[in-house]
Design an enzyme around this catalytic site. Structure first.
Site, PDB file in Angstrom:
ATOM      1  N   SER A 209       8.618   9.569 -13.282  1.00 24.29           N
ATOM      2  CA  SER A 209       8.837   8.265 -13.892  1.00 24.29           C
ATOM      3  C   SER A 209      10.278   7.800 -13.719  1.00 24.29           C
ATOM      4  O   SER A 209      10.732   7.586 -12.601  1.00 24.29           O
ATOM      5  CB  SER A 209       8.420   8.301 -15.360  1.00 24.29           C
ATOM      6  OG  SER A 209       8.366   7.015 -15.907  1.00 24.29           O
TER       7      SER A 209
ATOM      8  N   ASP B 231      10.934   1.133 -13.008  1.00 21.10           N
ATOM      9  CA  ASP B 231      11.402   2.486 -12.776  1.00 21.10           C
ATOM     10  C   ASP B 231      10.691   3.050 -11.548  1.00 21.10           C
ATOM     11  O   ASP B 231      10.004   2.318 -10.821  1.00 21.10           O
ATOM     12  CB  ASP B 231      11.183   3.354 -14.018  1.00 21.10           C
ATOM     13  CG  ASP B 231       9.719   3.432 -14.428  1.00 21.10           C
ATOM     14  OD1 ASP B 231       8.906   2.632 -13.923  1.00 21.10           O
ATOM     15  OD2 ASP B 231       9.371   4.296 -15.256  1.00 21.10           O
TER      16      ASP B 231
ATOM     17  N   ASP C 170       8.061   4.895 -10.894  1.00 16.43           N
ATOM     18  CA  ASP C 170       6.611   4.838 -10.722  1.00 16.43           C
ATOM     19  C   ASP C 170       6.006   3.546 -11.239  1.00 16.43           C
ATOM     20  O   ASP C 170       4.796   3.392 -11.251  1.00 16.43           O
ATOM     21  CB  ASP C 170       5.947   6.042 -11.398  1.00 16.43           C
ATOM     22  CG  ASP C 170       6.078   6.018 -12.903  1.00 16.43           C
ATOM     23  OD1 ASP C 170       7.069   5.458 -13.419  1.00 16.43           O
ATOM     24  OD2 ASP C 170       5.193   6.573 -13.596  1.00 16.43           O
TER      25      ASP C 170
ATOM     26  N   ASP D 203       5.591   2.261 -14.154  1.00 16.14           N
ATOM     27  CA  ASP D 203       4.885   2.105 -15.417  1.00 16.14           C
ATOM     28  C   ASP D 203       5.740   1.322 -16.411  1.00 16.14           C
ATOM     29  O   ASP D 203       5.225   0.780 -17.387  1.00 16.14           O
ATOM     30  CB  ASP D 203       4.435   3.452 -16.005  1.00 16.14           C
ATOM     31  CG  ASP D 203       5.581   4.388 -16.352  1.00 16.14           C
ATOM     32  OD1 ASP D 203       6.716   4.167 -15.879  1.00 16.14           O
ATOM     33  OD2 ASP D 203       5.331   5.358 -17.100  1.00 16.14           O
TER      34      ASP D 203
END
Length: 461
Positions: free
Chosen positions: A92, A242, A244, A246
């Site tokens: 992440s 960020d 990834d 999410d």
């Protein structure tokens, strides 16, 4: 082994190919016959994904490989591919030397504590049974996941019928947006905004797991380039992800960073106003899930909209659990995780970016929307303690004896008529953190002092 964000830590020590292989085996052994696997662009992601896929296939599960994909794309793809589980290889917003593994259900929700513990127990016991040589699982690639995600975002923002009939210019044709992908997996946001008609300038679009352009976590400090570009152009807003995707954070048209509590309030009120009117007429008050450290400004904004906040533990996993309840129309964390349960129970940064763009197109400048929200003084401090758990138990007991409204789901939160106080143990350091917020500065100071008194008394016992 598993925290609320899955397995996460430095590659080669906490997170290894051997661990990924074992998790793949354990997931397949938990009656998962079909597994979706994807990863963010970290340099160690491909070998960890290969190891997890090998473990799953060894135990008879078929694997659908998405390659580099945003975590919300992976989570959504579990249902789209009629799979049982999704495996996201990602750390992440962590630095590039870290990596991790997070597991997803068909609903788009991350594995809850019970399911995480079952996987951990299998890994520790190393009791997965290999399939026969002629019954190992297959591995196939699906390169249509991002396109499917973009279409889902368009339908969510516009409504399915409107999206299907939209002309080539798109409904947000007058909007200029700058997107800082941060060299992560969130490039589909650029495509989605363009499909909606926005004029888009992309920054740091090329996936690079070293994150050379900026640290992966989007904060006011790390988004200095985005803020400068938006301020120097005619852009209507800037958005950033960020590693990834999410998470999503934003910059207004003047180049000012928009805080997470303000975004939470804007998204929450918009979701409440869009909630099913029939349900509200039947007496159901819509609710919004938010963690215990969320600003009082969110409560006040929702009260004006005829809704309420339901508190959760800190962490998007816990927000998603409450967002799965039928009367919760939105869930969010000020860190940048935004959940629309009618779309997915995974925090979806690209969807959040497009919903924010639509909000600005309909209601005017983002700076004005933020200015319409209340903003209250907040105080933060911390103290080092040797025994966090025992100290927090004593604080909880004292607070329960002293105050009428005490919430102990994650630390100790005391709510008063004009503010709140939170004492919460750090998950990684020998600290207890104190946060106080009130409508007046002097009252915020008083609440913080009350927190120190509770802590000092607990340490003296």
């Amino acid at each position: 082994m598993f925290g609320t964000s899955g397995v996460r830590g430095p590659f080669g020590t906490d997170v290894t190919a051997e661990l990924a292989l074992s998790i793949g085996r354990a997931v397949a052994a938990e009656d998962a016959d079909r597994i979706v696997i994807g990863r963010d662009p970290r340099t160690t992601g491909d070998l960890l994904a290969d190891a997890a896929a090998a473990g799953a296939r060894e135990c008879g599960a078929d694997v659908i490989d998405l390659g580099i994909a945003a975590t919300p794309t992976i989570a959504r793809s579990v249902a789209w591919q009629d799979a049982d589980v999704g495996i996201a290889v990602t750390a992440s917003h962590n630095p590039p030397e870290d990596n991790g593994i997070k597991l997803w259900q068909r609903s788009g929700q991350a594995f809850d504590e019970e399911r995480r513990e079952r996987i951990a127990e299998r890994v520790r016991a190393d009791d997965a049974t290999a399939a026969a040589w002629d019954a190992v699982g297959g591995r196939s690639a699906w390169d249509g996941a991002a396109e499917r995600h973009v279409a889902a975002i368009e339908n969510a923002v516009l409504g399915q019928e409107t999206a299907a009939g939209a002309d080539s210019t798109g409904p947000l044709a007058n909007l200029d947006v700058v997107v800082d992908v941060g060299n992560g997996a969130g490039g589909l946001t650029v495509q989605a905004l363009r499909e909606l008609g926005c004029s888009v300038e992309a920054l740091n679009e090329g996936p690079d797991g070293r994150f050379p352009s900026r640290p992966s976590e989007p904060t006011a400090e790390t988004l200095s380039t985005l803020r400068s570009v938006v301020a120097a152009t005619d852009a209507d807003l800037g958005v950033a992800h960020d590693g990834d995707a999410d998470r999503m954070m934003a910059v207004d048209e003047t180049g000012n960073f928009v805080g997470g509590d303000a975004l939470l309030a804007l998204f929450a009120v918009d979701a409440v106003r869009s909630a099913d009117e029939a349900g509200r007429q039947a007496g159901t008050e819509p609710r919004v899930a938010a963690p215990v450290n969320t600003s009082l400004a969110v409560d006040d904004a929702l009260a004006e909209a005829g809704a309420a906040v339901v508190r959760t533990r800190v962490g998007d996993v816990f927000v998603a659990e409450r967002a799965s309840e039928p009367d919760v129309v939105f869930g969010g964390e000020p860190s940048g995780a935004w959940i629309w349960p009618d779309a997915t129970l995974c925090p979806d940064g690209p969807l959040a970016a497009c919903r924010l763009a639509a909000m600005v197109a309909e209601n005017g400048p983002l700076s004005a929307l933020v200015d319409d929200l209340d903003s209250y003084p907040i105080r933060r401090d911390s103290e080092e303690v040797a025994e966090k758990a025992a100290t927090m138990e004593r604080i909880e007991a004292a607070a329960a004896d002293t105050f009428d409204d005490v919430n102990d789901i994650d630390g100790v939160r005391v709510t008063t008529d004009d503010g709140w106080l939170l004492l919460r143990a750090s998950g990684t350091q020998p600290l207890i953190r104190l946060t106080a917020e009130a409508r007046e500065p002097a009252r915020a100071d008083d609440l913080l002092e009350t927190g120190h008194e509770l802590l000092d008394d607990a340490l003296a016992d």
